[in-house]
Design a protein around this motif. Structure first.
Motif, PDB file in Angstrom:
ATOM      1  N   GLY A  52     -43.477  72.100 -77.460  1.00  0.00           N
ATOM      2  CA  GLY A  52     -43.155  70.957 -78.153  1.00  0.00           C
ATOM      3  C   GLY A  52     -44.102  70.108 -79.054  1.00  0.00           C
ATOM      4  N   ALA A  53     -45.296  70.749 -79.190  1.00  0.00           N
ATOM      5  CA  ALA A  53     -46.297  70.061 -79.749  1.00  0.00           C
ATOM      6  C   ALA A  53     -46.088  70.108 -81.529  1.00  0.00           C
ATOM      7  CB  ALA A  53     -47.524  70.524 -79.486  1.00  0.00           C
ATOM      8  N   GLY A  54     -45.765  71.251 -81.721  1.00  0.00           N
ATOM      9  CA  GLY A  54     -45.381  71.559 -83.116  1.00  0.00           C
ATOM     10  C   GLY A  54     -44.315  71.125 -83.710  1.00  0.00           C
ATOM     11  N   PRO A  55     -44.407  70.991 -85.036  1.00  0.00           N
ATOM     12  CA  PRO A  55     -43.244  70.616 -85.713  1.00  0.00           C
ATOM     13  C   PRO A  55     -42.099  71.778 -85.764  1.00  0.00           C
ATOM     14  CG  PRO A  55     -44.663  71.144 -87.428  1.00  0.00           C
ATOM     15  CD  PRO A  55     -45.423  71.393 -85.983  1.00  0.00           C
ATOM     16  N   PHE A  56     -40.841  71.376 -86.419  1.00  0.00           N
ATOM     17  CA  PHE A  56     -39.775  72.214 -86.177  1.00  0.00           C
ATOM     18  C   PHE A  56     -39.787  72.969 -87.403  1.00  0.00           C
ATOM     19  CE2 PHE A  56     -35.227  73.424 -85.660  1.00  0.00           C
ATOM     20  CZ  PHE A  56     -34.968  73.549 -84.371  1.00  0.00           C
ATOM     21  N   LEU A  57     -39.456  74.104 -87.339  1.00  0.00           N
ATOM     22  CA  LEU A  57     -39.711  75.077 -88.727  1.00  0.00           C
ATOM     23  C   LEU A  57     -38.229  75.805 -89.128  1.00  0.00           C
ATOM     24  CD1 LEU A  57     -41.670  76.096 -91.015  1.00  0.00           C
ATOM     25  CD2 LEU A  57     -42.414  77.985 -89.330  1.00  0.00           C
ATOM     26  N   TRP A  58     -38.009  75.736 -90.139  1.00  0.00           N
ATOM     27  CA  TRP A  58     -36.635  76.289 -90.731  1.00  0.00           C
ATOM     28  C   TRP A  58     -37.077  77.682 -91.668  1.00  0.00           C
ATOM     29  CZ3 TRP A  58     -31.577  75.588 -89.229  1.00  0.00           C
ATOM     30  CH2 TRP A  58     -31.491  74.238 -88.556  1.00  0.00           C
ATOM     31  N   VAL A  59     -36.511  78.626 -91.553  1.00  0.00           N
ATOM     32  CA  VAL A  59     -37.008  79.565 -92.511  1.00  0.00           C
ATOM     33  C   VAL A  59     -35.450  80.004 -93.257  1.00  0.00           C
ATOM     34  CG1 VAL A  59     -37.644  82.071 -92.722  1.00  0.00           C
ATOM     35  CG2 VAL A  59     -38.603  80.700 -90.858  1.00  0.00           C
ATOM     36  N   ASN A  60     -35.424  79.704 -94.511  1.00  0.00           N
ATOM     37  CA  ASN A  60     -34.298  79.879 -95.168  1.00  0.00           C
ATOM     38  C   ASN A  60     -34.173  80.760 -95.950  1.00  0.00           C
ATOM     39  OD1 ASN A  60     -33.740  76.801 -94.161  1.00  0.00           O
ATOM     40  ND2 ASN A  60     -34.946  76.096 -95.949  1.00  0.00           N
ATOM     41  N   PRO A  61     -33.006  81.413 -96.172  1.00  0.00           N
ATOM     42  CA  PRO A  61     -32.739  82.672 -97.000  1.00  0.00           C
ATOM     43  C   PRO A  61     -32.791  82.035 -98.586  1.00  0.00           C
ATOM     44  CG  PRO A  61     -30.666  81.859 -96.067  1.00  0.00           C
ATOM     45  CD  PRO A  61     -31.612  81.122 -95.374  1.00  0.00           C
ATOM     46  N   VAL A  62     -33.358  82.843 -99.362  1.00  0.00           N
ATOM     47  CA  VAL A  62     -33.355  82.717-100.895  1.00  0.00           C
ATOM     48  C   VAL A  62     -33.226  84.102-101.549  1.00  0.00           C
ATOM     49  CG1 VAL A  62     -34.404  80.508-100.675  1.00  0.00           C
ATOM     50  CG2 VAL A  62     -35.558  82.611-101.098  1.00  0.00           C
ATOM     51  N   ALA A  63     -32.502  83.972-102.686  1.00  0.00           N
ATOM     52  CA  ALA A  63     -32.243  85.318-103.257  1.00  0.00           C
ATOM     53  C   ALA A  63     -33.506  85.705-104.150  1.00  0.00           C
ATOM     54  CB  ALA A  63     -31.081  85.255-104.261  1.00  0.00           C
ATOM     55  N   GLU A  64     -34.274  84.759-104.727  1.00  0.00           N
ATOM     56  CA  GLU A  64     -35.492  84.991-105.706  1.00  0.00           C
ATOM     57  C   GLU A  64     -36.810  85.244-104.807  1.00  0.00           C
ATOM     58  OE1 GLU A  64     -35.575  80.570-104.715  1.00  0.00           O
ATOM     59  OE2 GLU A  64     -33.829  82.113-105.099  1.00  0.00           O
ATOM     60  N   PRO A  65     -37.698  86.067-105.432  1.00  0.00           N
ATOM     61  CA  PRO A  65     -38.869  86.562-104.762  1.00  0.00           C
ATOM     62  C   PRO A  65     -39.852  85.381-105.187  1.00  0.00           C
ATOM     63  CG  PRO A  65     -38.789  87.657-106.707  1.00  0.00           C
ATOM     64  CD  PRO A  65     -37.448  86.838-106.585  1.00  0.00           C
ATOM     65  N   LYS A  66     -40.978  85.257-104.342  1.00  0.00           N
ATOM     66  CA  LYS A  66     -41.968  83.976-104.495  1.00  0.00           C
ATOM     67  C   LYS A  66     -42.610  84.445-105.819  1.00  0.00           C
ATOM     68  CE  LYS A  66     -46.146  82.137-102.917  1.00  0.00           C
ATOM     69  NZ  LYS A  66     -46.893  82.430-103.860  1.00  0.00           N
ATOM     70  N   THR A  67     -42.770  83.718-106.647  1.00  0.00           N
ATOM     71  CA  THR A  67     -43.477  83.817-108.017  1.00  0.00           C
ATOM     72  C   THR A  67     -44.591  82.973-108.307  1.00  0.00           C
ATOM     73  OG1 THR A  67     -42.083  82.475-109.247  1.00  0.00           O
ATOM     74  CG2 THR A  67     -41.392  84.658-109.118  1.00  0.00           C
ATOM     75  N   VAL A  68     -44.892  81.951-107.936  1.00  0.00           N
ATOM     76  CA  VAL A  68     -45.876  81.103-107.999  1.00  0.00           C
ATOM     77  C   VAL A  68     -46.606  80.342-106.720  1.00  0.00           C
ATOM     78  CG1 VAL A  68     -45.079  80.185-110.402  1.00  0.00           C
ATOM     79  CG2 VAL A  68     -44.665  79.047-108.401  1.00  0.00           C
ATOM     80  N   LYS A  69     -47.691  79.944-106.943  1.00  0.00           N
ATOM     81  CA  LYS A  69     -48.495  79.472-105.734  1.00  0.00           C
ATOM     82  C   LYS A  69     -47.670  78.047-105.363  1.00  0.00           C
ATOM     83  CE  LYS A  69     -52.707  76.849-104.463  1.00  0.00           C
ATOM     84  NZ  LYS A  69     -52.042  75.817-103.847  1.00  0.00           N
ATOM     85  N   ASN A  70     -47.679  78.372-103.583  1.00  0.00           N
ATOM     86  CA  ASN A  70     -46.853  77.075-103.067  1.00  0.00           C
ATOM     87  C   ASN A  70     -47.252  75.826-103.441  1.00  0.00           C
ATOM     88  OD1 ASN A  70     -46.444  79.700-101.656  1.00  0.00           O
ATOM     89  ND2 ASN A  70     -46.601  78.574 -99.884  1.00  0.00           N
ATOM     90  N   ARG A  71     -46.541  74.917-103.609  1.00  0.00           N
ATOM     91  CA  ARG A  71     -46.831  73.579-103.939  1.00  0.00           C
ATOM     92  C   ARG A  71     -47.095  72.823-102.377  1.00  0.00           C
ATOM     93  NH1 ARG A  71     -46.257  71.455-109.162  1.00  0.00           N
ATOM     94  NH2 ARG A  71     -47.379  69.741-107.980  1.00  0.00           N
ATOM     95  N   MET A  72     -46.622  73.294-101.324  1.00  0.00           N
ATOM     96  CA  MET A  72     -46.597  72.828-100.061  1.00  0.00           C
ATOM     97  C   MET A  72     -47.087  73.840 -99.243  1.00  0.00           C
ATOM     98  SD  MET A  72     -44.375  70.288 -97.523  1.00  0.00           S
ATOM     99  CE  MET A  72     -44.680  68.997 -98.621  1.00  0.00           C
ATOM    100  N   HIS A  73     -47.634  73.834 -98.175  1.00  0.00           N
ATOM    101  CA  HIS A  73     -47.992  75.151 -97.268  1.00  0.00           C
ATOM    102  C   HIS A  73     -48.254  74.759 -95.725  1.00  0.00           C
ATOM    103  CE1 HIS A  73     -52.322  73.942 -98.626  1.00  0.00           C
ATOM    104  NE2 HIS A  73     -52.267  74.137 -97.375  1.00  0.00           N
ATOM    105  N   LEU A  74     -48.261  75.490 -94.973  1.00  0.00           N
ATOM    106  CA  LEU A  74     -48.853  75.477 -93.511  1.00  0.00           C
ATOM    107  C   LEU A  74     -50.486  75.592 -93.671  1.00  0.00           C
ATOM    108  CD1 LEU A  74     -46.163  77.574 -91.747  1.00  0.00           C
ATOM    109  CD2 LEU A  74     -45.954  75.329 -92.358  1.00  0.00           C
ATOM    110  N   ASP A  75     -50.957  74.859 -92.448  1.00  0.00           N
ATOM    111  CA  ASP A  75     -52.368  74.975 -92.030  1.00  0.00           C
ATOM    112  C   ASP A  75     -52.189  75.393 -90.717  1.00  0.00           C
ATOM    113  OD1 ASP A  75     -53.370  74.213 -94.424  1.00  0.00           O
ATOM    114  OD2 ASP A  75     -54.121  71.998 -93.583  1.00  0.00           O
TER     115      ASP A  75
END
Length: 118
Positions: A52-75
């Motif tokens: 219960g300490a960490g945030p909820f995380l959703w892993v969402n399906p997308v069709a396109e591959p990652k192409t550029v640096k994340n604008r937001m990320h996990l630490d």
């Protein structure tokens, strides 16, 4: 006065089921199951920290591959060797002016890994 509040973190993935499994393994999270029966495998996968300490995380399906640096990320705080053994890749090693490593998950999403304090 705030007009919004933080709710969840979301991560896009081409293979959202595999990415959900990977993040569960490295974070110790579990899939959040509802009482409504099995979740449609094409829908986003909700993950929760069983403590219960960490945030909820959703892993969402997308069709396109990652192409550029994340604008937001996990630490994360964790064992570098363990993260690499689990399938993370090194993007940029820590340095004197930056006490964290930049890694990427199996789909290339960058995250920062801090070493546990002694």
């Amino acid at each position: 006065m705030a007009v919004a509040r933080f709710k969840d973190l979301c991560l896009d993935a081409r293979d959202h089921q595999a990415q959900a499994d990977w993040w569960c393994a490295v974070l110790g999270y579990v899939r959040h199951e509802s009482g409504d029966g099995p979740r449609d495998p094409t829908w986003p996968v909700p993950l929760r920290d069983p403590s219960g300490a960490g945030p909820f995380l959703w892993v969402n399906p997308v069709a396109e591959p990652k192409t550029v640096k994340n604008r937001m990320h996990l630490d994360v705080v964790g064992d570098l060797a363990g993260l690499l053994a689990a399938g993370a890749t090194m993007v940029r090693s820590r340095a004197e002016d930056r006490p964290w490593d930049v890694l990427a998950d199996p789909e290339g999403n960058e995250f920062c890994a801090f070493r546990p304090e002694a």
